[in-house]
Each structure stands twice: as C-alpha cells, then as structure tokens.
Design an enzyme around this catalytic site. Structure first.
Site, short mmCIF file in Angstrom:
data_model
loop_
_atom_site.label_atom_id
_atom_site.label_comp_id
_atom_site.label_asym_id
_atom_site.label_seq_id
_atom_site.Cartn_x
_atom_site.Cartn_y
_atom_site.Cartn_z
N GLU A 31 0.85 -1.19 0.00
CA GLU A 31 0.00 0.00 0.00
C GLU A 31 0.89 1.24 0.00
OE1 GLU A 31 -3.76 1.74 2.63
OE2 GLU A 31 -2.27 0.47 3.60
N LYS A 102 -10.15 0.99 -2.23
CA LYS A 102 -10.28 0.49 -0.87
C LYS A 102 -11.67 0.77 -0.30
CE LYS A 102 -7.61 0.72 3.47
NZ LYS A 102 -6.48 1.44 4.13
N CYS A 143 -5.07 -3.49 2.95
CA CYS A 143 -4.79 -3.22 4.36
C CYS A 143 -5.98 -3.44 5.30
CB CYS A 143 -4.20 -1.81 4.49
SG CYS A 143 -3.31 -1.52 6.05
#
Length: 264
Positions: A31, A102, A143
């Site tokens: 990321e 995301k 993440c």
C-alpha cells in the site's frame, strides 16, 4: 516508502529486477507504494491514473519483464477534492487489467493515542474486485479491509484462488493482529494470501510493522520478510493446493447466506 515519489520508484525498480532474476512472474508492491504522506504536506501526488508517474513506470516495467505487477495502492484522483486509495494490477502487456478502490477506510484512535483518519484524505470504494488472469483469479483488497471477512468470502465465492492484501499496518496493530488476520482469511476461504507490507519509519514519524507474508490455503506461512528493510519475498503458488484444501474442507460449498439475526 517516503515522500519522494521518484526515489520510491527507483527502490521499486531495483526490487522488481531482483524478483525477475529470481524467476517471479507475479509481483506485488505494498500500500502507498510510491508515496507515504507526511501529515500536512501538499497533495501533489493526488492525480488521475493516466498522469501518475508510478503507473507509467509500472506499465513499462511489466511490459519490459513480461510480468504481472500489482501496485499495492496509489492515490487516484477521479473528481472532487479527495482521491481513492487504489490498488492497480498491470498485465505483462503493460495494460491496466484491473483496479480496486479500498472499501474500508482506517479511521481509528489507538490505545497509545495515535489517531488515523483516512476518510479525511480519501474516498471509499463501492465494490470488491476480482481479476481473472492466466496465472490465477486474484481478489484485490487493501490493508484495513483484512478485518472484514465477508469481503474475502465474496471474492472466494466469485472464484478467487489468490487474495492480495497490500498494506501499511501500524506497528502496534501489526504486532497484535497481522499474522492472525491473514492466516484466518487464507484458512476460511482456502485461498493463497499475498500481503506485501510497508516496514520501518516514514516521514512524520509513522512506523509500520512490515513482515510481508505469503500464506497458503491451509493457513501456513510459506514466506515472510523478517527485517525492516526493502527486500524481495518469494514463494511458489500451486493452484492444485487450493483444490486440494477445498476438497478436504469444502467451506465454500457449505457457505450459506444467513437470514437476519433473531433477537430474543
């Protein structure tokens, strides 16, 4: 990564060359691969994908080496004031094969008082993304998503063999949860999990946990980074292992869509 995009690209290029020499065909960066923001700095890296120098480098590198290359995430500006935190998969032809924004943004206050408000800097995506490639069906995530198991079950039910979780986990949360969460996502979906991670101290003093992991469908760690320094972590992905584990414990075949919880 630091806050110098050009320097981060140079570092990524060195690692990609090392991985190519080791025989890798699919490579994943963490990321914020090309930029880790120092709080309060200008948003000069928030640009459209076509204008992003990291994207252009990745397309050229993928084509040059004939590899699949996953950019863990960039800050991709579509419209408005805030970008998406976007993972981008580049094909060996140098084309963008898929991208994922995301879904779950990291807005937390840790026990030590550190506060992270990702929603103040980025927009949330709206759907999971599965990339079908000749190597494997790859489910994309980033993440903090790893804490939301239904996203990964949806990807596995859609056909994912491999789940990618490029990350920049904080050191406290990483030490407590990183290995457990990634192994759980692998076990419950009988998928490989590839989780490239930021490591070390970044501009502004943020410290990330590191420990890039590759986990097999049985939940075994088959590769792990140990040191807080840039390095290549390499493993072999055998899709027959996915089929074997799913035959042993057919969790996907047994999946049921649950009704609303009954409260007594």
């Amino acid at each position: 990564s630091g806050d110098d995009v050009a320097a981060n690209i140079v570092q990524a290029e060195q690692l990609v060359k090392e991985a190519v020499q080791a025989g890798a065909k699919f490579m994943a960066l963490p990321e914020n691969a090309f930029y880790m923001r120092r709080e309060g700095t200008a948003k000069a890296v928030d640009v459209a994908m076509g204008a992003h120098e990291g994207i252009r480098w990745a397309q050229a590198a993928a084509k040059l080496h004939g590899i699949w290359l996953l950019i863990g995430s960039i800050r991709a500006l579509e419209s408005g004031e805030k970008p998406f935190n976007r993972s981008v998969l580049v094909s060996p032809a140098g084309e963008i094969a898929a991208h994922y924004d995301k879904l779950h943004l990291f807005d937390v206050t840790l026990p030590d008082g550190q506060q992270y408000l990702e929603s103040s800097q980025a927009l949330a995506g709206c759907s999971p993304v599965l990339a079908r490639t000749e190597l494997a069906n790859i489910g994309l995530s980033i993440c903090y998503d790893v804490r939301f198991a239904p996203q990964y079950r949806a990807l596995a039910l859609a056909g994912a063999d491999v789940l990618t979780v490029p990350s920049a986990f904080t050191k406290p949360t990483g030490a407590a949860h990183w290995h457990i969460l990634l192994r759980a996502r692998a076990i419950e979906n009988a998928c490989y999990v590839i989780a490239p991670a930021q490591a070390g101290i970044h501009p502004g003093g943020r410290e990330t946990y590191g420990h890039t992991l590759i986990v097999n469908p049985w939940g075994e760690i088959i590769a792990e980074a140990q040191a807080d320094m840039p390095q290549v972590v390499l493993a072999e992905i055998d899709l027959a292992k996915v089929a074997q584990v799913r035959a042993q414990i057919p969790v996907l075949a047994h999946h049921r869509v649950l009704p609303d919880v009954q409260i007594n």
